[in-house]
Design a protein around this motif. Structure first.
Motif, PDB file in Angstrom:
ATOM      1  N   UNK A 132       0.830  -1.208   0.000  1.00 14.22           N
ATOM      2  CA  UNK A 132       0.000   0.000   0.000  1.00 14.22           C
ATOM      3  C   UNK A 132       0.861   1.253   0.000  1.00 14.22           C
ATOM      4  N   UNK A 133       1.936   1.228   0.771  1.00 20.38           N
ATOM      5  CA  UNK A 133       2.838   2.371   0.831  1.00 20.38           C
ATOM      6  C   UNK A 133       3.528   2.579  -0.521  1.00 20.38           C
ATOM      7  N   UNK A 134       3.908   1.486  -1.167  1.00 23.68           N
ATOM      8  CA  UNK A 134       4.560   1.595  -2.481  1.00 23.68           C
ATOM      9  C   UNK A 134       3.578   2.164  -3.513  1.00 23.68           C
ATOM     10  N   UNK A 135       2.322   1.725  -3.456  1.00 24.00           N
ATOM     11  CA  UNK A 135       1.316   2.260  -4.386  1.00 24.00           C
ATOM     12  C   UNK A 135       1.074   3.742  -4.133  1.00 24.00           C
ATOM     13  N   UNK A 136       1.004   4.124  -2.850  1.00 20.51           N
ATOM     14  CA  UNK A 136       0.813   5.542  -2.511  1.00 20.51           C
ATOM     15  C   UNK A 136       1.981   6.378  -3.029  1.00 20.51           C
ATOM     16  N   UNK A 137       3.183   5.897  -2.826  1.00 17.34           N
ATOM     17  CA  UNK A 137       4.383   6.617  -3.278  1.00 17.34           C
ATOM     18  C   UNK A 137       4.382   6.734  -4.797  1.00 17.34           C
ATOM     19  N   UNK A 138       3.962   5.664  -5.474  1.00 20.21           N
ATOM     20  CA  UNK A 138       3.919   5.670  -6.935  1.00 20.21           C
ATOM     21  C   UNK A 138       2.911   6.716  -7.426  1.00 20.21           C
ATOM     22  N   UNK A 139       1.738   6.788  -6.751  1.00 16.98           N
ATOM     23  CA  UNK A 139       0.730   7.784  -7.140  1.00 16.98           C
ATOM     24  C   UNK A 139       1.236   9.203  -6.878  1.00 16.98           C
ATOM     25  N   UNK A 140       1.908   9.393  -5.734  1.00 14.48           N
ATOM     26  CA  UNK A 140       2.449  10.714  -5.412  1.00 14.48           C
ATOM     27  C   UNK A 140       3.519  11.113  -6.421  1.00 14.48           C
ATOM     28  N   UNK A 141       4.378  10.173  -6.772  1.00 14.95           N
ATOM     29  CA  UNK A 141       5.426  10.460  -7.758  1.00 14.95           C
ATOM     30  C   UNK A 141       4.825  10.801  -9.116  1.00 14.95           C
ATOM     31  N   UNK A 142       3.780  10.061  -9.489  1.00 18.07           N
ATOM     32  CA  UNK A 142       3.126  10.341 -10.777  1.00 18.07           C
ATOM     33  C   UNK A 142       2.493  11.727 -10.764  1.00 18.07           C
ATOM     34  N   UNK A 143       1.868  12.069  -9.613  1.00 19.68           N
ATOM     35  CA  UNK A 143       1.248  13.407  -9.520  1.00 19.68           C
ATOM     36  C   UNK A 143       2.316  14.495  -9.571  1.00 19.68           C
ATOM     37  N   UNK A 144       3.425  14.299  -8.882  1.00 16.93           N
ATOM     38  CA  UNK A 144       4.506  15.290  -8.907  1.00 16.93           C
ATOM     39  C   UNK A 144       5.129  15.400 -10.299  1.00 16.93           C
ATOM     40  N   UNK A 145       5.262  14.263 -10.975  1.00 22.35           N
ATOM     41  CA  UNK A 145       5.801  14.289 -12.338  1.00 22.35           C
ATOM     42  C   UNK A 145       4.880  15.075 -13.259  1.00 22.35           C
ATOM     43  N   UNK A 146       3.584  14.896 -13.077  1.00 23.34           N
ATOM     44  CA  UNK A 146       2.628  15.611 -13.923  1.00 23.34           C
ATOM     45  C   UNK A 146       2.683  17.112 -13.660  1.00 23.34           C
ATOM     46  N   UNK A 147       2.800  17.492 -12.398  1.00 21.02           N
ATOM     47  CA  UNK A 147       2.910  18.911 -12.050  1.00 21.02           C
ATOM     48  C   UNK A 147       4.187  19.487 -12.659  1.00 21.02           C
ATOM     49  N   UNK A 148       5.285  18.764 -12.536  1.00 19.35           N
ATOM     50  CA  UNK A 148       6.551  19.244 -13.093  1.00 19.35           C
ATOM     51  C   UNK A 148       6.472  19.348 -14.600  1.00 19.35           C
ATOM     52  N   UNK A 149       5.831  18.365 -15.252  1.00 21.13           N
ATOM     53  CA  UNK A 149       5.703  18.393 -16.716  1.00 21.13           C
ATOM     54  C   UNK A 149       4.833  19.563 -17.162  1.00 21.13           C
ATOM     55  N   UNK A 150       3.724  19.790 -16.484  1.00 18.35           N
ATOM     56  CA  UNK A 150       2.869  20.906 -16.868  1.00 18.35           C
ATOM     57  C   UNK A 150       3.580  22.245 -16.620  1.00 18.35           C
ATOM     58  N   UNK A 151       4.352  22.362 -15.571  1.00 14.27           N
ATOM     59  CA  UNK A 151       5.142  23.582 -15.314  1.00 14.27           C
ATOM     60  C   UNK A 151       6.179  23.777 -16.404  1.00 14.27           C
ATOM     61  N   UNK A 152       6.829  22.709 -16.847  1.00 19.22           N
ATOM     62  CA  UNK A 152       7.831  22.780 -17.896  1.00 19.22           C
ATOM     63  C   UNK A 152       7.186  23.236 -19.192  1.00 19.22           C
ATOM     64  N   UNK A 153       5.992  22.664 -19.480  1.00 25.04           N
ATOM     65  CA  UNK A 153       5.280  23.011 -20.719  1.00 25.04           C
ATOM     66  C   UNK A 153       4.846  24.483 -20.704  1.00 25.04           C
ATOM     67  N   UNK A 154       4.464  24.992 -19.556  1.00 22.58           N
ATOM     68  CA  UNK A 154       4.038  26.393 -19.450  1.00 22.58           C
ATOM     69  C   UNK A 154       5.202  27.337 -19.680  1.00 22.58           C
ATOM     70  N   UNK A 155       6.370  26.966 -19.182  1.00 19.80           N
ATOM     71  CA  UNK A 155       7.547  27.822 -19.319  1.00 19.80           C
ATOM     72  C   UNK A 155       8.042  27.844 -20.775  1.00 19.80           C
ATOM     73  N   UNK A 156       7.777  26.866 -21.512  1.00 22.68           N
ATOM     74  CA  UNK A 156       8.219  26.807 -22.893  1.00 22.68           C
ATOM     75  C   UNK A 156       7.402  27.705 -23.696  1.00 22.68           C
TER      76      UNK A 156
END
Length: 138
Positions: free
Chosen positions: A114-138
């Motif tokens: 359960x902890x690994x799944x939670x971490x995976x979801x958090x990482x995916x959410x953070x990756x998406x936020x970082x990707x959308x921030x990168x796309x906005x800056x471009x």
């Protein structure tokens, strides 16, 4: 889903505690019987001294000796029975402990997954936020 496993763990902890209490009671009984046997041996030794010292007191020693031998035999039988019960209770307690550990390990595995799944979801959410921030800056 996990609450069922928590309930089983609680139940098995309770069962293990009950078995520990029963074993402790048996060990207390064994100690009491051993003390009784020690006192009996001390009584026999004291009566033998009295019988040796006084010929008049020696006449009653025969009956005392017969009763003491019978009492010693009964105590030995009781001690043997309690020792057998202690061995059985120890085995039951070990089995209960193993069963409890099995459920605890299963719960630990679930918690890690359960902890690994939670971490995976958090990482995916953070990756998406970082990707959308990168796309906005471009």
């Amino acid at each position: 889903m996990s609450s069922g496993l928590h309930t089983l763990i609680r139940l098995h902890k309770w069962r293990l505690d009950e078995k520990r209490r029963a074993l402790a009671e048996l060990q207390t009984l064994a100690d009491k019987l051993a003390d009784d046997a020690g006192r009996l041996e001390a009584e026999i030794a004291a009566e033998q001294e009295i019988a040796r010292a006084s010929p008049e007191a020696g006449f009653g020693y025969g009956n005392f000796a017969k009763l003491s031998i019978e009492r010693r035999k009964r105590l030995a039988q009781s001690i043997a029975q309690v020792q057998a019960q202690i061995a059985e209770a120890t085995e039951e307690m070990a089995e209960a402990f193993q069963e409890l550990k099995r459920y605890e390990l299963a719960q630990e595995g679930r918690d890690k997954r359960d902890q690994a799944k939670r971490k995976q979801r958090e990482d995916a959410a953070l990756d998406e936020v970082a990707l959308s921030g990168f796309m906005r800056r471009r």
